[in-house]
Design a protein around this motif. Structure first.
Motif, PDB file in Angstrom:
ATOM      1  N   TRP A  22       0.635  -1.422   0.026  1.00  0.00           N
ATOM      2  CA  TRP A  22       0.672  -0.251   0.122  1.00  0.00           C
ATOM      3  C   TRP A  22       0.949   1.471   0.100  1.00  0.00           C
ATOM      4  CZ3 TRP A  22      -3.474  -3.061  -1.742  1.00  0.00           C
ATOM      5  CH2 TRP A  22      -3.762  -3.677  -0.733  1.00  0.00           C
ATOM      6  N   PRO A 200      -7.282   3.091  -2.638  1.00  0.00           N
ATOM      7  CA  PRO A 200      -7.593   1.509  -1.913  1.00  0.00           C
ATOM      8  C   PRO A 200      -6.997   0.360  -1.960  1.00  0.00           C
ATOM      9  CG  PRO A 200      -7.231   1.302  -4.683  1.00  0.00           C
ATOM     10  CD  PRO A 200      -6.682   2.764  -4.238  1.00  0.00           C
ATOM     11  N   THR A 201      -7.115  -0.149  -0.488  1.00  0.00           N
ATOM     12  CA  THR A 201      -6.085  -1.832  -0.022  1.00  0.00           C
ATOM     13  C   THR A 201      -7.643  -2.847  -0.220  1.00  0.00           C
ATOM     14  OG1 THR A 201      -7.585  -1.269   1.959  1.00  0.00           O
ATOM     15  CG2 THR A 201      -5.240  -0.339   1.211  1.00  0.00           C
ATOM     16  N   VAL A 202      -7.576  -3.220  -1.212  1.00  0.00           N
ATOM     17  CA  VAL A 202      -8.288  -4.495  -1.455  1.00  0.00           C
ATOM     18  C   VAL A 202      -7.682  -5.716  -0.398  1.00  0.00           C
ATOM     19  CG1 VAL A 202      -9.757  -5.954  -3.005  1.00  0.00           C
ATOM     20  CG2 VAL A 202      -9.496  -3.118  -3.588  1.00  0.00           C
ATOM     21  N   ARG A 204      -6.891 -10.172  -0.949  1.00  0.00           N
ATOM     22  CA  ARG A 204      -7.386 -11.344  -1.166  1.00  0.00           C
ATOM     23  C   ARG A 204      -8.921 -12.209  -1.389  1.00  0.00           C
ATOM     24  NH1 ARG A 204      -2.948 -11.275  -3.177  1.00  0.00           N
ATOM     25  NH2 ARG A 204      -2.516 -13.685  -1.746  1.00  0.00           N
ATOM     26  N   SER A 250     -13.393 -11.327  -1.231  1.00  0.00           N
ATOM     27  CA  SER A 250     -12.507 -10.596  -0.635  1.00  0.00           C
ATOM     28  C   SER A 250     -12.604  -9.092  -0.056  1.00  0.00           C
ATOM     29  CB  SER A 250     -12.387  -9.448  -2.482  1.00  0.00           C
ATOM     30  OG  SER A 250     -13.841  -9.165  -2.819  1.00  0.00           O
ATOM     31  N   SER A 252     -12.784  -4.686   0.875  1.00  0.00           N
ATOM     32  CA  SER A 252     -12.337  -4.161   0.267  1.00  0.00           C
ATOM     33  C   SER A 252     -12.026  -3.168   1.408  1.00  0.00           C
ATOM     34  CB  SER A 252     -13.149  -3.279  -0.852  1.00  0.00           C
ATOM     35  OG  SER A 252     -13.613  -4.751  -2.135  1.00  0.00           O
TER      36      SER A 252
END
Length: 265
Positions: A22, A200-202, A204, A250, A252
């Protein structure tokens, strides 16, 4: 009063999975917004694993770029990732090993709040840039904007009240626009501005989010390493229950940093 665990910054690979992925996104936005010309001499203070140094080398066509950090382990990772002309050294941000006015710009990414106190480091950054030179930095908005850590510490405090004082939102009051602006002004810098950077920090899945907390790198993972297995499982369960999980598993979230900049008069 129980002593908080020390912040550990040693394993570059572990940090990359925890926060580096990030921080690289934020570094790209930060450097793009600087709008700096090519051919400058840059200093990256608290360079860590080299996210900001790499962005400078890739985007700014620098004449020189030097990254400094206290962690030899992080510097090994930085050296492996950053291309020429980047070079690195172990150094103390509060006593920079350079003469006055030898750089065009001094920057720092996600390190300022870990420099105790931060004032001498900002003053040193201002000292080593030329007149009119840039001094800029960014830090996570731990209070509200860093979704991953906000969710983590809220979950931790709900199952362990002793975790509340360790919350980075409480530990680092500097990481807000007002204190950052004041710090730059007190260092004698002019044209000071503060602006947000959001990425954004997505993840899995939950494992992708949780497993980096087991690395021990940084305040939150350091806290996790102090927990007995049962307490760790309670924290894991509470955190998982309070995350926005999509149909595919996931997660988000979003991350906000505050970027501050000014110039040496």
């Amino acid at each position: 009063m129980e002593q908080r665990p020390p912040d550990v910054w040693a394993e570059g690979h572990a940090y990359e999975r925890y926060m580096g992925r990030w921080s690289r996104q934020v570094a790209e936005v930060f450097v793009a917004r600087l709008g700096a010309p090519s051919g400058l001499r840059w200093l990256d203070i608290g360079c860590g694993t080299g996210a900001l140094t790499l962005a400078l080398a890739a985007r700014c066509r620098p004449r020189a770029v030097v990254g400094l950090d206290r962690s030899p382990g992080f510097l090994r990772a930085a050296r492996a990732a950053a291309p020429a002309p980047a070079r690195f050294a172990v150094a103390d941000a509060s006593a920079l090993p350079f003469h006055d006015a030898v750089f065009d710009a001094a920057v720092s990414g996600l390190a300022l709040n870990f420099l105790e106190p931060p004032g001498p480091a900002v003053a040193e950054a201002a000292r080593v840039v030329r007149r009119g030179g840039l001094v800029a930095a960014y830090v996570w908005d731990y209070t509200e904007g860093m979704g991953l850590l906000r969710r983590f510490w809220d979950a931790a405090a709900s199952v362990d009240p002793a975790a509340a004082p360790l919350d980075e939102g409480r530990r680092f009051p500097l990481c807000r626009p007002g204190p950052l602006r004041a710090l730059w002004t007190e260092a004698g810098l002019a044209e000071v501005t503060v602006a947000p950077i959001e990425v954004p920090t997505v993840f899995r899945g939950f494992a992708d989010l949780w497993e980096p907390f087991l690395s021990g790198q940084g305040p939150a993972p350091g806290y996790v390493t102090t927990l007995a297995p049962a307490a760790r499982d309670r924290l894991r369960t509470r955190l998982a229950a309070n995350l926005p999980t999509g149909p595919d598993g996931s997660v988000s979230l979003a991350a906000r940093a505050w970027a501050v900049r000014g110039r040496r008069p």
